[in-house]
Design a protein around this motif. Structure first.
Motif, PDB file in Angstrom:
ATOM      1  N   THR A  87       0.833  -1.214   0.000  1.00 16.99           N
ATOM      2  CA  THR A  87       0.000   0.000   0.000  1.00 16.99           C
ATOM      3  C   THR A  87       0.860   1.253   0.000  1.00 16.99           C
ATOM      4  OG1 THR A  87      -1.733  -1.179   1.225  1.00 16.99           O
ATOM      5  CG2 THR A  87      -1.839   1.223   1.214  1.00 16.99           C
ATOM      6  N   LEU A  88       1.913   1.262   0.806  1.00 12.60           N
ATOM      7  CA  LEU A  88       2.813   2.419   0.840  1.00 12.60           C
ATOM      8  C   LEU A  88       3.451   2.663  -0.526  1.00 12.60           C
ATOM      9  CD1 LEU A  88       4.243   4.613   2.517  1.00 12.60           C
ATOM     10  CD2 LEU A  88       6.005   2.909   3.057  1.00 12.60           C
ATOM     11  N   ALA A  89       3.908   1.599  -1.169  1.00 12.28           N
ATOM     12  CA  ALA A  89       4.540   1.746  -2.483  1.00 12.28           C
ATOM     13  C   ALA A  89       3.532   2.234  -3.526  1.00 12.28           C
ATOM     14  CB  ALA A  89       5.148   0.414  -2.917  1.00 12.28           C
ATOM     15  N   VAL A  90       2.329   1.687  -3.491  1.00 12.70           N
ATOM     16  CA  VAL A  90       1.291   2.121  -4.435  1.00 12.70           C
ATOM     17  C   VAL A  90       0.974   3.600  -4.254  1.00 12.70           C
ATOM     18  CG1 VAL A  90      -1.171   1.898  -5.010  1.00 12.70           C
ATOM     19  CG2 VAL A  90       0.239  -0.142  -4.758  1.00 12.70           C
ATOM     20  N   MET A  91       0.875   4.065  -3.014  1.00  9.67           N
ATOM     21  CA  MET A  91       0.569   5.469  -2.761  1.00  9.67           C
ATOM     22  C   MET A  91       1.682   6.372  -3.278  1.00  9.67           C
ATOM     23  SD  MET A  91      -2.404   5.535  -1.487  1.00  9.67           S
ATOM     24  CE  MET A  91      -2.313   7.311  -1.445  1.00  9.67           C
ATOM     25  N   VAL A  92       2.927   6.020  -3.009  1.00 11.70           N
ATOM     26  CA  VAL A  92       4.061   6.855  -3.436  1.00 11.70           C
ATOM     27  C   VAL A  92       4.135   6.918  -4.958  1.00 11.70           C
ATOM     28  CG1 VAL A  92       6.573   7.050  -3.450  1.00 11.70           C
ATOM     29  CG2 VAL A  92       5.383   6.465  -1.333  1.00 11.70           C
ATOM     30  N   PHE A  93       4.101   5.765  -5.612  1.00 10.96           N
ATOM     31  CA  PHE A  93       4.241   5.727  -7.074  1.00 10.96           C
ATOM     32  C   PHE A  93       3.056   6.381  -7.778  1.00 10.96           C
ATOM     33  CE2 PHE A  93       6.853   1.646  -6.385  1.00 10.96           C
ATOM     34  CZ  PHE A  93       8.009   2.393  -6.199  1.00 10.96           C
ATOM     35  N   SER A  94       1.845   6.107  -7.296  1.00  8.99           N
ATOM     36  CA  SER A  94       0.660   6.652  -7.967  1.00  8.99           C
ATOM     37  C   SER A  94       0.559   8.158  -7.788  1.00  8.99           C
ATOM     38  CB  SER A  94      -0.608   5.973  -7.438  1.00  8.99           C
ATOM     39  OG  SER A  94      -0.760   6.184  -6.038  1.00  8.99           O
ATOM     40  N   LEU A  95       0.933   8.689  -6.621  1.00  8.01           N
ATOM     41  CA  LEU A  95       0.915  10.140  -6.419  1.00  8.01           C
ATOM     42  C   LEU A  95       1.918  10.837  -7.345  1.00  8.01           C
ATOM     43  CD1 LEU A  95       0.581  10.517  -2.540  1.00  8.01           C
ATOM     44  CD2 LEU A  95      -0.906  11.558  -4.249  1.00  8.01           C
ATOM     45  N   MET A  96       3.107  10.289  -7.439  1.00  2.74           N
ATOM     46  CA  MET A  96       4.116  10.909  -8.305  1.00  2.74           C
ATOM     47  C   MET A  96       3.704  10.828  -9.774  1.00  2.74           C
ATOM     48  SD  MET A  96       7.818   9.975  -6.588  1.00  2.74           S
ATOM     49  CE  MET A  96       7.629   8.203  -6.814  1.00  2.74           C
ATOM     50  N   PHE A  97       3.193   9.668 -10.181  1.00  2.93           N
ATOM     51  CA  PHE A  97       2.792   9.510 -11.578  1.00  2.93           C
ATOM     52  C   PHE A  97       1.609  10.415 -11.915  1.00  2.93           C
ATOM     53  CE2 PHE A  97       0.164   7.593 -14.846  1.00  2.93           C
ATOM     54  CZ  PHE A  97       1.075   7.388 -15.866  1.00  2.93           C
ATOM     55  N   ALA A  98       0.601  10.436 -11.041  1.00  6.47           N
ATOM     56  CA  ALA A  98      -0.579  11.254 -11.306  1.00  6.47           C
ATOM     57  C   ALA A  98      -0.220  12.730 -11.394  1.00  6.47           C
ATOM     58  CB  ALA A  98      -1.625  11.024 -10.212  1.00  6.47           C
ATOM     59  N   TYR A  99       0.683  13.174 -10.517  1.00  9.97           N
ATOM     60  CA  TYR A  99       1.094  14.582 -10.559  1.00  9.97           C
ATOM     61  C   TYR A  99       1.836  14.889 -11.855  1.00  9.97           C
ATOM     62  CZ  TYR A  99       3.242  18.997  -9.201  1.00  9.97           C
ATOM     63  OH  TYR A  99       3.633  20.312  -9.169  1.00  9.97           O
ATOM     64  N   ALA A 100       2.713  13.991 -12.273  1.00  7.53           N
ATOM     65  CA  ALA A 100       3.479  14.206 -13.499  1.00  7.53           C
ATOM     66  C   ALA A 100       2.578  14.247 -14.726  1.00  7.53           C
ATOM     67  CB  ALA A 100       4.529  13.113 -13.658  1.00  7.53           C
ATOM     68  N   VAL A 101       1.549  13.396 -14.743  1.00  4.31           N
ATOM     69  CA  VAL A 101       0.667  13.331 -15.907  1.00  4.31           C
ATOM     70  C   VAL A 101      -0.357  14.464 -15.907  1.00  4.31           C
ATOM     71  CG1 VAL A 101      -1.135  11.942 -17.016  1.00  4.31           C
ATOM     72  CG2 VAL A 101       0.965  10.860 -16.240  1.00  4.31           C
ATOM     73  N   ALA A 102      -0.913  14.758 -14.733  1.00  2.60           N
ATOM     74  CA  ALA A 102      -2.022  15.714 -14.670  1.00  2.60           C
ATOM     75  C   ALA A 102      -1.568  17.166 -14.581  1.00  2.60           C
ATOM     76  CB  ALA A 102      -2.917  15.386 -13.470  1.00  2.60           C
ATOM     77  N   ARG A 103      -0.406  17.436 -13.982  1.00  5.19           N
ATOM     78  CA  ARG A 103      -0.020  18.817 -13.701  1.00  5.19           C
ATOM     79  C   ARG A 103       1.201  19.294 -14.483  1.00  5.19           C
ATOM     80  NH1 ARG A 103      -4.426  20.638 -11.818  1.00  5.19           N
ATOM     81  NH2 ARG A 103      -3.259  22.503 -11.193  1.00  5.19           N
ATOM     82  N   MET A 104       1.887  18.378 -15.155  1.00  5.33           N
ATOM     83  CA  MET A 104       3.070  18.763 -15.922  1.00  5.33           C
ATOM     84  C   MET A 104       2.819  18.543 -17.412  1.00  5.33           C
ATOM     85  SD  MET A 104       6.191  17.213 -13.641  1.00  5.33           S
ATOM     86  CE  MET A 104       6.541  17.814 -11.988  1.00  5.33           C
ATOM     87  N   GLN A 105       3.501  19.309 -18.226  1.00  8.82           N
ATOM     88  CA  GLN A 105       3.376  19.187 -19.677  1.00  8.82           C
ATOM     89  C   GLN A 105       4.629  18.524 -20.245  1.00  8.82           C
ATOM     90  OE1 GLN A 105       2.568  23.071 -21.264  1.00  8.82           O
ATOM     91  NE2 GLN A 105       0.536  23.215 -20.318  1.00  8.82           N
ATOM     92  N   TRP A 106       4.459  17.351 -20.802  1.00 12.14           N
ATOM     93  CA  TRP A 106       5.549  16.645 -21.471  1.00 12.14           C
ATOM     94  C   TRP A 106       4.966  15.805 -22.588  1.00 12.14           C
ATOM     95  CZ3 TRP A 106       5.707  11.228 -19.954  1.00 12.14           C
ATOM     96  CH2 TRP A 106       4.901  10.937 -18.857  1.00 12.14           C
TER      97      TRP A 106
END
Length: 283
Positions: A87-106
């Motif tokens: 659960t800890l790993a899922v939370m860390v990875f999913s938060l970072m990925f979601a932020y990169a996809v939703a809030r950053m432009q690449w």
């Protein structure tokens, strides 16, 4: 105005709706109530004399027998370790990925989001044999890693989808204001975005914990060593040499349900917020 409100509160439609919801609540609660009754009964009551009602003789020693005569503490420890790390790993990875996809432009953010989301449509049973071969080749058989790594992979798709949707609903002006005040990417992420997506974080945490804690198929296939079995697999072998202690099994089931119930009690209100439109901003 008071007369109209009183009439609405006492209307037949409202009474019928309340009665219907009460019946639905009882239907949904009965399996849990039955399990609690089951845990306090003797084998004779469970099988013959009183299978569905409240215990005629309450046998609290079922809990003592379940805890001391079987490997319930060991299974509990294994489930807690696997669930916590996954659960800890899922939370860390999913938060970072979601932020990169939703809030950053690449360039390939849309492709990455689609790729992760396709994981929702891949049942574990389809890739079970290749997964077993991979785990064997990596020499991870009968270890916590043989469960934790697949659990992380299977839970990431749902977690990323939920968190990405919430983060996309947050106005960009909030981050812009943070940048104007001198905040960097990490400060903006932790101080602006994370507090606003607390309902989504709670929802992902709740569903991931429950899914990992109750998972059976992978745990059954990957673990044959008694020292690494989790609760769902351990409960299957909950029997004696000549007779099964059904009351003790019921007690073990109740104890296995306690962690998920406690987690829901703490995170249930956040889950309700997550199911409401716009809760990512209001929370």
């Amino acid at each position: 105005m008071k007369t109209e409100k009183t009439a609405k509160k006492g209307s037949p439609v409202r009474k019928i709706l309340i009665a219907f919801l009460m019946v639905c609540s009882l239907v949904n609660l009965y399996p849990f109530i039955y399990m609690i009754f089951y845990s306090f009964k003797s084998n004779e009551e469970i099988m013959f004399t009183n299978p569905f009602g409240a215990p005629l003789v309450w046998k609290a020693e079922n809990y003592y027998n379940a805890w001391n005569n079987f490997n319930i503490p060991l299974y509990f420890r294994n489930s807690i370790i696997v669930t916590f790390i996954a659960t800890l790993a899922v939370m860390v990875f999913s938060l970072m990925f979601a932020y990169a996809v939703a809030r950053m432009q690449w360039k390939f953010s849309g492709v990455a989001s689609t790729y992760i989301t396709t994981g929702l449509f891949i049942p574990a049973q389809i890739i079970l044999i290749p997964l077993v071969i991979l785990v064997r080749n990596l020499k991870l058989t009968n270890s916590y890693a043989s469960l934790i790594l697949p659990y992380i992979a299977f839970q990431l798709a749902f977690a990323c989808m939920v968190l990405e949707g919430f983060m996309r609903s947050i106005p960009g002006e909030l981050e812009e204001a943070a940048y104007i005040d001198g905040a960097g990417v990490f400060r903006s992420f932790f101080s602006v975005i994370c507090p606003l997506v607390k309902p989504a974080i709670a929802s992902v945490l709740l569903f991931t914990c429950i899914n990992v804690w109750n998972e059976f198929t992978l745990a059954l296939v990957m673990i044959s060593d008694e020292t690494h079995k989790t609760l769902p697999v351990g409960l299957v072998t909950f029997k004696g040499q000549f007779v099964t202690d059904w009351g003790g099994m019921g007690a073990a089931l109740v104890m296995a349900s306690i962690p998920t119930v406690v987690i829901y009690l703490f995170l249930g209100d956040k889950l309700e917020q997550a199911l409401s439109v716009g809760s990512g901003i209001k929370g």
